[in-house]
Design a protein around this motif. Structure first.
Motif, PDB file in Angstrom:
ATOM      1  N   LEU A  76       0.870  -1.181   0.110  1.00 52.82           N
ATOM      2  CA  LEU A  76       0.003  -0.119   0.130  1.00 52.82           C
ATOM      3  C   LEU A  76       0.746   1.204   0.155  1.00 52.82           C
ATOM      4  CD1 LEU A  76      -2.463  -0.858   2.729  1.00 52.82           C
ATOM      5  CD2 LEU A  76      -2.857  -1.040   0.311  1.00 52.82           C
ATOM      6  N   ARG A 105      -5.964  -3.926  -3.178  1.00 58.38           N
ATOM      7  CA  ARG A 105      -6.486  -2.772  -3.967  1.00 58.38           C
ATOM      8  C   ARG A 105      -6.029  -2.900  -5.364  1.00 58.38           C
ATOM      9  NH1 ARG A 105      -7.629  -2.142   0.342  1.00 58.38           N
ATOM     10  NH2 ARG A 105      -7.323  -0.303   1.872  1.00 58.38           N
ATOM     11  N   GLU A 106      -6.776  -2.317  -6.521  1.00 56.54           N
ATOM     12  CA  GLU A 106      -6.437  -2.459  -7.840  1.00 56.54           C
ATOM     13  C   GLU A 106      -4.907  -2.146  -8.017  1.00 56.54           C
ATOM     14  OE1 GLU A 106      -6.993  -3.121 -11.698  1.00 56.54           O
ATOM     15  OE2 GLU A 106      -8.577  -3.404  -9.987  1.00 56.54           O
TER      16      GLU A 106
END
Length: 280
Positions: A76, A105-106
């Motif tokens: 992240l 997440r994408e």
């Protein structure tokens, strides 16, 4: 790299019981770039990651491979702080990989596997751009590899031509009489750091050069990391109740801090940030 993943497991709630998930578990860098001290564990952990990222990620939108990414906090971090376009994490601990989907997440992915062994897992290969990643990073995990050479070979395999590598590791001093050699063997035995990963700066440079890296830079972070973590653990110990300090998980953290203090005082090892560029 040992198959016993419990060797790497850290009870992160003992470091900071309010730490948001996914958790950080590195030693931390306890000084900001301007030299001011850091006292909060999460900020220190992020600062160490920032040092690694700044040494390798040169522009936004890059493809980044993260070796030994733990619970995934760094995945992240590369996206949020360095605007990485695509991040591929490799982590040995099954529990870390199993917990990742809650934070996915994408553009981010995590895969279980070793970062010191070829061939790479097929799941990782399928995520790589045809030309390879722009950057390979490793925050506070490279010294767990079976050997520095095995780690660097995986990094090279992931990188495109002229791609950059940055990682932190522990180096042994260059001077080594018989007594020092015995002490170094004791260090590798007590810490679980493989002998072939506990090398001198000149051995590190030789290995990276042999494997096709150039522009090798080694920055010592003894005060920022070793001293900083030891001081943090002393403060944290004063905050914890006796029952938690008697737990094996805390004794492991306290033992690591004692080792950091010993390394720093007697110059038995050095904590360094290494960066390099693939030549071909």
């Amino acid at each position: 790299m040992t198959a016993d993943t419990a060797t790497f497991a850290i009870a992160h709630v003992l470091l900071d019981d309010a730490m948001p998930a996914p958790a950080w578990t590195n030693l931390g860098c306890w000084q900001r770039p301007d030299g001011t001290p850091i006292t909060n564990y999460v900020e220190a952990a992020e600062q160490l990651a920032w040092r690694v990222g700044a040494a390798a990620i040169t522009s936004t939108g890059q493809c980044v491979a993260d070796l030994g990414c733990g619970h995934g906090a760094s995945l992240l971090f590369w996206q949020q702080q360095f605007a990485a376009g695509h991040v591929i994490g490799i982590e040995l601990q099954a529990t870390c990989v199993a917990g990742w989907p809650a934070h996915a997440r994408e553009g981010l992915s995590m895969h279980q596997g070793r970062f010191d062994q070829l061939p790479l897992p097929e799941a990782v290969i399928s995520k790589l751009p045809p030309e390879g990643c722009d950057t390979v990073v490793c925050v506070d995990a490279a010294y767990h590899a079976d050997s520095l050479g095995a780690f660097a070979a995986v990094a090279k395999n992931l990188l495109r031509s002229q791609g950059r590598l940055a990682f932190t590791t522990v180096l042994k001093p260059s001077h080594s009489g018989m007594l020092r050699q015995i002490q170094h063997r004791l260090i590798t035995t007590l810490t679980g750091i493989p002998k072939a990963s506990f090398v001198t700066a000149s051995e590190l440079e030789h290995t990276l050069t042999r494997l096709g890296f150039e522009a090798i830079r080694i920055e010592c972070l003894d005060a920022e990391v070793l001293q900083g973590f030891a001081d943090f653990v002393a403060r944290r110990s004063a905050e914890l109740p006796t029952t938690k300090k008697r737990a094996l998980a805390w004794l492991k953290i306290a033992g690591t801090a004692a080792l950091c203090r010993h390394w720093l005082r007697w110059q038995r090892a050095h904590y360094v940030l290494v960066s390099a560029q693939r030549t071909d």
